[in-house]
Design a protein around this motif. Structure first.
Motif, PDB file in Angstrom:
ATOM      1  N   GLN A   1       7.834  42.763   5.850  1.00  0.00           N
ATOM      2  CA  GLN A   1       7.003  42.280   7.032  1.00  0.00           C
ATOM      3  C   GLN A   1       5.652  42.699   6.738  1.00  0.00           C
ATOM      4  N   ALA A   2       5.200  43.550   6.269  1.00  0.00           N
ATOM      5  CA  ALA A   2       3.777  43.871   6.036  1.00  0.00           C
ATOM      6  C   ALA A   2       3.100  42.716   5.210  1.00  0.00           C
TER       7      ALA A   2
ATOM      8  N   ARG B   1       4.196  39.607   4.758  1.00  0.00           N
ATOM      9  CA  ARG B   1       4.130  38.234   5.142  1.00  0.00           C
ATOM     10  C   ARG B   1       3.022  37.791   6.222  1.00  0.00           C
ATOM     11  N   GLY B   2       2.378  36.693   5.869  1.00  0.00           N
ATOM     12  CA  GLY B   2       1.350  36.407   7.156  1.00  0.00           C
ATOM     13  C   GLY B   2       0.000  37.093   6.651  1.00  0.00           C
ATOM     14  N   ARG B   3       0.182  38.314   5.846  1.00  0.00           N
ATOM     15  CA  ARG B   3      -1.081  38.918   5.416  1.00  0.00           C
ATOM     16  C   ARG B   3      -1.663  38.413   4.008  1.00  0.00           C
TER      17      ARG B   3
ATOM     18  N   ALA C   1       0.626  36.830   2.069  1.00  0.00           N
ATOM     19  CA  ALA C   1       1.484  35.777   1.636  1.00  0.00           C
ATOM     20  C   ALA C   1       1.507  34.762   2.647  1.00  0.00           C
TER      21      ALA C   1
ATOM     22  N   LEU D   1       3.145  30.845   4.147  1.00  0.00           N
ATOM     23  CA  LEU D   1       4.207  30.079   3.737  1.00  0.00           C
ATOM     24  C   LEU D   1       3.947  28.497   4.752  1.00  0.00           C
TER      25      LEU D   1
ATOM     26  N   MET E   1      -0.667  34.592  16.371  1.00  0.00           N
ATOM     27  CA  MET E   1      -1.202  34.571  14.906  1.00  0.00           C
ATOM     28  C   MET E   1      -2.234  35.667  14.495  1.00  0.00           C
TER      29      MET E   1
ATOM     30  N   ALA F   1      -1.197  39.137  15.986  1.00  0.00           N
ATOM     31  CA  ALA F   1      -0.543  39.951  15.050  1.00  0.00           C
ATOM     32  C   ALA F   1      -1.202  40.488  13.859  1.00  0.00           C
ATOM     33  N   HIS F   2      -2.199  39.884  13.183  1.00  0.00           N
ATOM     34  CA  HIS F   2      -2.786  40.443  12.015  1.00  0.00           C
ATOM     35  C   HIS F   2      -4.108  41.140  12.360  1.00  0.00           C
TER      36      HIS F   2
ATOM     37  N   LEU G   1      -1.798  27.915  11.099  1.00  0.00           N
ATOM     38  CA  LEU G   1      -1.345  29.035  11.143  1.00  0.00           C
ATOM     39  C   LEU G   1      -1.222  29.991   9.723  1.00  0.00           C
TER      40      LEU G   1
ATOM     41  N   CYS H   1       9.067  34.599  10.935  1.00  0.00           N
ATOM     42  CA  CYS H   1       8.898  35.817  10.234  1.00  0.00           C
ATOM     43  C   CYS H   1       8.043  35.583   8.864  1.00  0.00           C
ATOM     44  N   GLY H   2       8.092  34.484   8.448  1.00  0.00           N
ATOM     45  CA  GLY H   2       7.047  34.164   7.267  1.00  0.00           C
ATOM     46  C   GLY H   2       5.787  34.234   7.788  1.00  0.00           C
ATOM     47  N   ARG H   3       5.493  34.126   8.836  1.00  0.00           N
ATOM     48  CA  ARG H   3       3.945  34.432   9.502  1.00  0.00           C
ATOM     49  C   ARG H   3       3.618  35.785   9.707  1.00  0.00           C
ATOM     50  N   GLY H   4       4.615  36.673   9.649  1.00  0.00           N
ATOM     51  CA  GLY H   4       4.493  38.008   9.747  1.00  0.00           C
ATOM     52  C   GLY H   4       4.772  38.149  11.108  1.00  0.00           C
ATOM     53  N   ILE H   5       5.285  37.573  12.171  1.00  0.00           N
ATOM     54  CA  ILE H   5       5.608  38.055  13.255  1.00  0.00           C
ATOM     55  C   ILE H   5       6.688  38.949  13.408  1.00  0.00           C
ATOM     56  N   LYS H   6       6.771  40.087  14.065  1.00  0.00           N
ATOM     57  CA  LYS H   6       7.728  40.956  13.959  1.00  0.00           C
ATOM     58  C   LYS H   6       7.922  41.850  15.152  1.00  0.00           C
TER      59      LYS H   6
ATOM     60  N   ARG I   1       7.066  41.603  19.634  1.00  0.00           N
ATOM     61  CA  ARG I   1       6.819  40.235  19.669  1.00  0.00           C
ATOM     62  C   ARG I   1       7.952  39.175  19.516  1.00  0.00           C
TER      63      ARG I   1
END
Lengths: 499, 325
Positions: free
Chosen positions: A90-91, A93-95, A97, A99, A121, A124-125, A165, B231-236, B239
């Motif tokens: 989870q840490a 993804r989106g950081r 890496a 997709l 988005m 979240a980061h 995104l 999930c792939g974008r890191g939403i967890k 949220r």
């Protein structure tokens, strides 16, 4: 770097990927090409750690079940995604890496607007100080789209949102799964530029059936066939001097598609509504449609004679899909008429739709014969009729194939089955909405051939919606553009679709 | 432009008014189809003295059963319109007054229990459905299955036995102490203490149906591309559970709510009887024992009106939400 070592992936007992190994260094882009159903999407998901299942113990054989299991390793930088904990994934993804997936209708949260997606988005980061509207502007998402929910977005618009995104956090590893299939040529250029921009700092993996895209973006190319990497190397080597026969076939099809016949030019030109309508055919009479009080189509009129094809080209969000749904009756006509002209009589039109994503148009637990049987109930056809239909679209008629579940069909097979199903109701007119954009070159040319055949032999009117100019050229008797809600049928050959 | 929710509200109103009217008719005619009438029952008691014909007739008109049925119906409806539900002889009070005292207690129980079982059901179901077969799912689903298999009145009795009698930390019955405190704060605290066990019993009965609903939906949602992409974008975390799972569950929950309301009011009846809680359920139960038809009719009409009202609002909201897809 991205490093994959001897990755095997199974769904139940069925192998999806077998012994896949490759490396992508910083600044490199590896394109994975190959037929749909070859395991490309599973590869993308496993690199993001998005596959739910378990790791196989050493020497363990996969058992029949409805879960994924895998062996091997996949490294994103220092992290082995196939052995990491949920929190670690989870840490990542989106950081580090990102997709980007193909824009299907369900790709975004139906309860959030475009702007809310981007804001979420950023929040979240921990990037709240950045302005979501600016991020959208960079990805060519106009302001009017920001307050919309995904149901009111076209495929191309969803694709742009997904791209914004994924790139928001400047990921070090970027995984792209058909990132431009839903885009028109103008937005495709923007997307390609954003993938090239800063690619020297990234490791990119591109999954596509679009060889032109692979040639432009990739430094390396791998060919995936039935879950195995059959060929991998620098892109000049693979694309210009392919070693395996399969790669040669893939490329040959592309070259054929690249040399289309000359584009048919509308005979009368000008306003199609003023054309002489004689004989049988489909009539669209002053169709207007608006979504959320914004006019999308205004006074569309056209006549498609039986046995001919009208191709409608248009940029992303121009209303192609809406018009297709209006014609085939999935959307209620707000203003205007659609009917079938039989000599001088007006009849209710019998129209069948061929959708863009065949797998989404059939229940995945149906077998091939179930799909046809259901449609044949409407026209009271029997098994012999079903076999004739399968024959016509070039599918086998043996019991083994008839009992296969639709989810096990490849994209090309599924699209052909959908065409067979459409023909089962004996329609006067076929409406095809991007029938080839989700297919590889080989399947694409098959499908175009079949459409041409049924149109000529069965005297059907065909309305083809596409942004694939080559497909339009090869089929259409007349080509029109959908621009700002009106249909423009120009004398000039199609050159620039959206610019 | 008129907001769509208003259109949905209007379109649902006529059908509910019709249902309500039919129900009033049913409530009016059913007792009259029974052999005998309230006056006859009243007179058959050993204690009553013999009445002359004119006295009995006077009593009949007092009970609203004098004259032909049509005349009675007209009188009944005109009384109903001005809010007069009749007079309860056993309670020696107007029915409307009795209901006015009882309904707040019933609504208190429902208003406290509904958020409890909805949130617990949704949270547990989402957590279990996100990873079916994992430890949390096995434990939670097992527990909820056990709870679901206990009949609601048994659960209420067990709770009463455990926390009211064996380990008497909470009051075993009633809604307030016999002599309510003058201090409003102390009084609120006492009311809250008395409501804990009934609310718990009611929630236990309802939580399983919403847990299984949420779990089933969450399993399907987990396979949907928009969740996988998120999930792939890191939403967890919070949220993902609220904006993605929760909001998708909302219309389904509302739809289920509108059909389970009647069941909820039925369950309140059991709970109020077990805990001798002075709400409508208790009132209805005693009315049945006393053959107090007037009170029974009034209570049924008011409860049905409440159910229809809630069901109407929930339906309109659910229809508006479903448009979004």
């Amino acid at each position: 770097m991205i490093r994959v070592e001897q990755l095997n992936l199974f769904f139940g007992e069925r192998p999806l990927l077998q012994d896949v190994s490759f490396e992508i260094g910083r600044g490199q882009t590896l394109a994975i090409i190959g037929e749909p159903g070859g395991g490309k999407t599973s590869l993308a998901r496993s690199l993001m750690g998005l596959i739910q299942g378990r790791r196989l113990a050493a020497q363990e054989k996969p058992l029949p079940s409805s879960h994924f299991c895998w062996s091997g390793d996949a490294w994103l930088g220092e992290m082995n995604v196939l052995r990491s904990s949920r929190a670690q994934l989870q840490a990542m993804r989106g950081r580090s890496a990102g997709l980007i997936v193909q824009a299907l209708s369900d790709a975004l949260n139906p309860h959030l607007t475009v702007l809310q997606h981007v804001q979420e988005m950023l929040r979240a980061h921990g990037l709240s100080e950045r302005d979501a509207r600016e991020e959208c502007a960079i990805g060519n998402i106009p302001d009017r789209l920001l307050p919309r929910y995904p149901t009111a977005l076209s495929g191309g618009e969803i694709q742009r949102v997904l791209t914004v995104l994924a790139l928001a956090n400047s990921p070090e590893f970027l995984i792209m799964d058909e990132p431009t299939a839903a885009l028109d040529s103008f937005n495709r250029e923007i997307a390609i530029r954003s993938f090239q921009n800063g690619s020297e700092q990234r490791c990119q993996m591109l999954i596509t059936h679009d060889i032109e895209l692979a040639r432009r973006l990739a430094t390396h190319v791998g060919v995936l066939r039935k879950g195995r990497l059959t060929e991998i190397g620098p892109s000049e080597d693979v694309l210009d001097r392919p070693r395996s026969i399969y790669t040669q076939q893939l490329l040959k099809l592309r070259r054929n598609a690249g040399n289309p016949m000359p584009l048919p030019v509308s005979s009368s030109g000008g306003n199609p509504a003023l054309e002489v309508r004689s004989g049988n055919g489909l009539v669209m009479d002053r169709l207007s449609h608006s979504i959320e009080n914004r006019g999308l189509l205004s006074k569309i009129s056209a006549f498609v004679p039986a046995g001919s094809c009208l191709a409608i080209l248009g940029g992303s969000g121009s209303g192609k899909t809406t018009l297709a749904r209006l014609l085939s009756g999935y959307e209620k006509v707000q203003e205007g008429y659609v009917y079938w002209q039989n000599g001088t009589e007006r009849e209710k039109s019998v129209i069948a739709l061929i959708p863009q994503h065949p797998h989404r148009a059939m229940a995945s637990h149906f077998s091939v014969s179930d799909v046809l049987k259901e449609a044949l109930m409407l026209s009271r056809g029997d098994q012999a009729e079903a076999n004739r239909l399968l024959d016509r679209v070039g599918l086998p008629t043996d019991t083994d194939f008839l009992n296969r579940k639709t989810r096990e069909l490849s994209g090309g097979e599924a699209q052909r089955l959908v065409i067979a199903r459409a023909l089962a109701t004996r329609p006067q007119c076929l409406v095809a909405d991007e029938p080839t954009s989700a297919l590889d070159m080989q399947a694409r040319s098959h499908v175009l051939e079949i459409l041409r055949g049924v149109m000529r032999n069965r005297k059907m009117a065909l309305v083809l919606f596409t942004h694939d100019q080559a497909a339009a050229r090869s089929l259409a008797d007349k080509v029109c553009h959908l621009e700002q809600g009106t249909l423009i049928c120009s004398e000039a050959p199609v050159t620039n679709v959206a610019s | 432009m008129v907001p769509p929710i208003l259109i949905n509200l209007l379109s649902g109103l006529s059908v509910r008014l019709l249902v309500f009217f039919l129900l009033v008719l049913l409530v009016f005619f059913l007792p009259r189809l029974l052999p005998g009438d309230p006056v006859a029952i009243f007179l058959s008691s050993d204690l009553s003295r013999d009445l002359s014909g004119s006295e009995a007739e006077e009593l009949r008109s007092q009970f609203g059963v004098a004259g032909g049925w049509l005349q009675q119906l007209g009188e009944y409806l005109s009384n109903l319109v001005v809010g007069d539900l009749g007079y309860s002889v056993p309670h020696a009070a107007p029915v409307s007054q009795l209901l006015k005292a009882a309904i707040p207690w019933t609504l208190l129980l429902i208003a406290c229990a509904a958020p409890l079982f909805l949130i617990a059901g949704a949270a547990g179901g989402i957590e279990a459905g996100k990873a079916p077969g994992a430890l949390f799912d096995r434990v939670a689903t097992g527990t909820v299955t056990v709870i679901a298999s206990i009949p609601p009145f048994t659960a209420a009795v067990l709770l009463l036995l455990a926390f009211g009698i064996l380990w008497p930390v909470l009051p075993a019955g009633g809604a307030e102490p016999l002599f309510p405190s003058d201090n409003p704060l102390q009084r609120d605290f006492d009311v809250a203490r008395h409501a804990v066990l009934p609310v718990l019993a009611l929630s236990l009965h309802e939580v399983s149906r919403f847990y299984f609903l949420a779990r089933g939906e969450a399993i399907t949602l987990s396979q949907r591309p928009f969740i996988i992409n998120a999930c792939g974008r890191g939403i967890k975390g919070w949220r993902l559970r609220t904006a993605y799972y929760g909001r998708s569950l909302f219309p389904v929950f509302l739809a289920r709510m509108s059909d389970s309301l009647t069941g909820l009011f039925g369950a309140v009846l059991f709970v109020e009887i077990v805990f001798s809680y002075p709400g409508t359920g208790h009132l209805i139960y005693n009315a049945i024992l006393d053959r107090d038809y007037v009170l029974l009719q009034g209570a049924v009409i008011v409860m049905a009106g409440l159910v229809l009202l809630l069901n109407w609002i929930i339906d309109a909201v659910a229809t508006s939400l479903a448009r979004r897809g």
